[in-house]
Scaffold this motif. Structure first.
Motif, PDB file in Angstrom:
ATOM      1  N   ILE A 115      -5.706  40.053   8.446  1.00 41.15           N
ATOM      2  CA  ILE A 115      -4.668  39.361   8.105  1.00 41.15           C
ATOM      3  C   ILE A 115      -4.694  37.905   7.966  1.00 41.15           C
ATOM      4  N   ALA A 116      -5.439  37.390   8.758  1.00 40.24           N
ATOM      5  CA  ALA A 116      -5.634  35.967   8.807  1.00 40.24           C
ATOM      6  C   ALA A 116      -6.388  35.520   7.411  1.00 40.24           C
ATOM      7  N   ARG A 117      -7.462  36.210   7.003  1.00 36.15           N
ATOM      8  CA  ARG A 117      -7.816  35.874   5.597  1.00 36.15           C
ATOM      9  C   ARG A 117      -7.061  36.155   4.454  1.00 36.15           C
ATOM     10  N   TYR A 118      -6.133  37.359   4.786  1.00 33.68           N
ATOM     11  CA  TYR A 118      -5.050  37.663   3.704  1.00 33.68           C
ATOM     12  C   TYR A 118      -4.082  36.452   3.558  1.00 33.68           C
ATOM     13  N   GLY A 119      -3.384  35.852   4.805  1.00 36.74           N
ATOM     14  CA  GLY A 119      -2.716  34.795   4.886  1.00 36.74           C
ATOM     15  C   GLY A 119      -3.466  33.285   4.090  1.00 36.74           C
ATOM     16  N   HIS A 120      -4.607  33.215   4.280  1.00 36.26           N
ATOM     17  CA  HIS A 120      -5.186  32.059   3.907  1.00 36.26           C
ATOM     18  C   HIS A 120      -5.554  32.060   2.204  1.00 36.26           C
ATOM     19  N   SER A 121      -5.637  33.512   1.802  1.00 37.53           N
ATOM     20  CA  SER A 121      -5.703  33.776   0.546  1.00 37.53           C
ATOM     21  C   SER A 121      -4.395  33.598  -0.442  1.00 37.53           C
ATOM     22  N   GLN A 122      -3.424  33.842   0.393  1.00 36.29           N
ATOM     23  CA  GLN A 122      -2.146  33.572  -0.246  1.00 36.29           C
ATOM     24  C   GLN A 122      -1.860  32.104  -0.255  1.00 36.29           C
ATOM     25  N   VAL A 123      -2.256  31.522   0.538  1.00 36.61           N
ATOM     26  CA  VAL A 123      -1.913  29.915   0.493  1.00 36.61           C
ATOM     27  C   VAL A 123      -2.650  29.367  -0.525  1.00 36.61           C
ATOM     28  N   ASP A 124      -3.981  29.659  -0.743  1.00 36.58           N
ATOM     29  CA  ASP A 124      -4.843  29.363  -1.765  1.00 36.58           C
ATOM     30  C   ASP A 124      -4.338  29.660  -3.264  1.00 36.58           C
ATOM     31  N   LEU A 125      -3.611  31.039  -3.379  1.00 36.20           N
ATOM     32  CA  LEU A 125      -3.173  31.517  -4.682  1.00 36.20           C
ATOM     33  C   LEU A 125      -1.932  30.663  -4.952  1.00 36.20           C
ATOM     34  N   ALA A 126      -1.136  30.320  -3.962  1.00 35.57           N
ATOM     35  CA  ALA A 126       0.147  29.273  -4.209  1.00 35.57           C
ATOM     36  C   ALA A 126      -0.236  28.188  -4.677  1.00 35.57           C
ATOM     37  N   ARG A 127      -1.369  27.548  -4.037  1.00 34.21           N
ATOM     38  CA  ARG A 127      -1.657  26.335  -4.677  1.00 34.21           C
ATOM     39  C   ARG A 127      -2.168  26.448  -5.947  1.00 34.21           C
ATOM     40  N   ARG A 128      -3.149  27.323  -6.159  1.00 36.49           N
ATOM     41  CA  ARG A 128      -3.592  27.545  -7.638  1.00 36.49           C
ATOM     42  C   ARG A 128      -2.301  27.819  -8.593  1.00 36.49           C
ATOM     43  N   ILE A 129      -1.318  28.396  -8.138  1.00 37.77           N
ATOM     44  CA  ILE A 129      -0.279  28.700  -9.115  1.00 37.77           C
ATOM     45  C   ILE A 129       0.486  27.388  -9.589  1.00 37.77           C
ATOM     46  N   GLU A 130       0.571  26.493  -8.317  1.00 36.89           N
ATOM     47  CA  GLU A 130       1.193  25.167  -8.687  1.00 36.89           C
ATOM     48  C   GLU A 130       0.470  24.381  -9.429  1.00 36.89           C
ATOM     49  N   GLU A 131      -0.956  24.395  -9.385  1.00 43.59           N
ATOM     50  CA  GLU A 131      -1.771  23.806 -10.270  1.00 43.59           C
ATOM     51  C   GLU A 131      -1.747  24.134 -11.626  1.00 43.59           C
ATOM     52  N   ARG A 132      -1.452  25.366 -11.722  1.00 46.64           N
ATOM     53  CA  ARG A 132      -1.269  25.902 -13.124  1.00 46.64           C
ATOM     54  C   ARG A 132      -0.012  25.403 -13.703  1.00 46.64           C
ATOM     55  N   ARG A 133       0.773  25.525 -12.995  1.00 52.40           N
ATOM     56  CA  ARG A 133       2.123  24.955 -13.584  1.00 52.40           C
ATOM     57  C   ARG A 133       2.045  23.439 -13.965  1.00 52.40           C
ATOM     58  N   ALA A 134       1.448  22.523 -13.077  1.00 52.30           N
ATOM     59  CA  ALA A 134       1.447  21.225 -13.232  1.00 52.30           C
ATOM     60  C   ALA A 134       0.632  21.188 -14.816  1.00 52.30           C
TER      61      ALA A 134
END
Length: 198
Positions: A115-134
């Motif tokens: 679950i901790a790895r899952y949460g970390h990957s979600q934060v990483d994915l959220a960051r990647r989405i914001e980078e894609r939007r920018a």
């Protein structure tokens, strides 16, 4: 970006340790408790060396393996415990609980780590989405804009957002699994303790 997705991204990227007071990679509402001890779910005798040896008895280990499985209804588990208790003294009953915990605790600890790895990957994915939007904003402002590249970037962004959203929807179930294991351990402990001699 849809408001619901923007809000979900904001939640995922937020410092979750502010809510839980513990681990920044912990994505669940439930407080992170990395380990479950026997004392938290067992009110019977404190195990000694004899009990530890008994807990490794193949018959007790086999019964513990069956009882800890969530697909076994609790009523059937209680019936199996009652049948075992007919010829078992307190040491054997305690050994059964020790054997159950020896099976539940490693499974639960592995789930917590996952679950901790899952949460970390979600934060990483959220960051990647914001980078894609920018990046898309930059591409749209280019003169002249490369519409093929913009379309490809938008497709990648949509995919990442879909994956993120599906993972967020699965998070409730994922986070409840360690709690379900805790509840099962407690219920089994109570059922076993009910057969202890007064």
């Amino acid at each position: 970006m849809k408001p619901a997705i923007a809000f979900a991204l904001m939640l995922a990227a937020a410092p979750v340790w502010a809510a839980t007071g513990t681990d920044p990679d912990w994505p669940c509402i439930q407080r992170k408790q990395p380990h479950l001890s026997l004392g938290q779910v067992w009110t019977g005798p404190v195990p000694d060396d004899r009990v530890a040896d008994l807990a490794r008895d193949p018959k007790i280990e086999a019964l513990a393996a069956r009882l800890e499985q969530r697909r076994l209804p609790l009523e059937e588990a209680e019936a199996a415990i009652a049948e075992f208790a007919e010829d078992a003294d307190d040491a054997h009953l305690t050994a059964l609980m020790v054997a159950i915990m020896d099976k539940i605790e490693p499974d639960r600890a592995a789930l917590i780590a996952g679950i901790a790895r899952y949460g970390h990957s979600q934060v990483d994915l959220a960051r990647r989405i914001e980078e894609r939007r920018a990046r898309m904003v930059e591409m749209e402002q280019a003169d002249p804009p490369d519409f093929d590249a913009i379309d490809a970037a938008e497709e990648a962004l949509d995919w990442d957002q879909r994956v993120f959203t599906e993972r967020q929807q699965s998070l409730t179930y994922v986070c409840e699994t360690p709690v379900i294991l805790e509840q099962r351990a407690f219920a089994l402990g109570r059922a076993i303790a009910g057969h202890l001699e007064d």
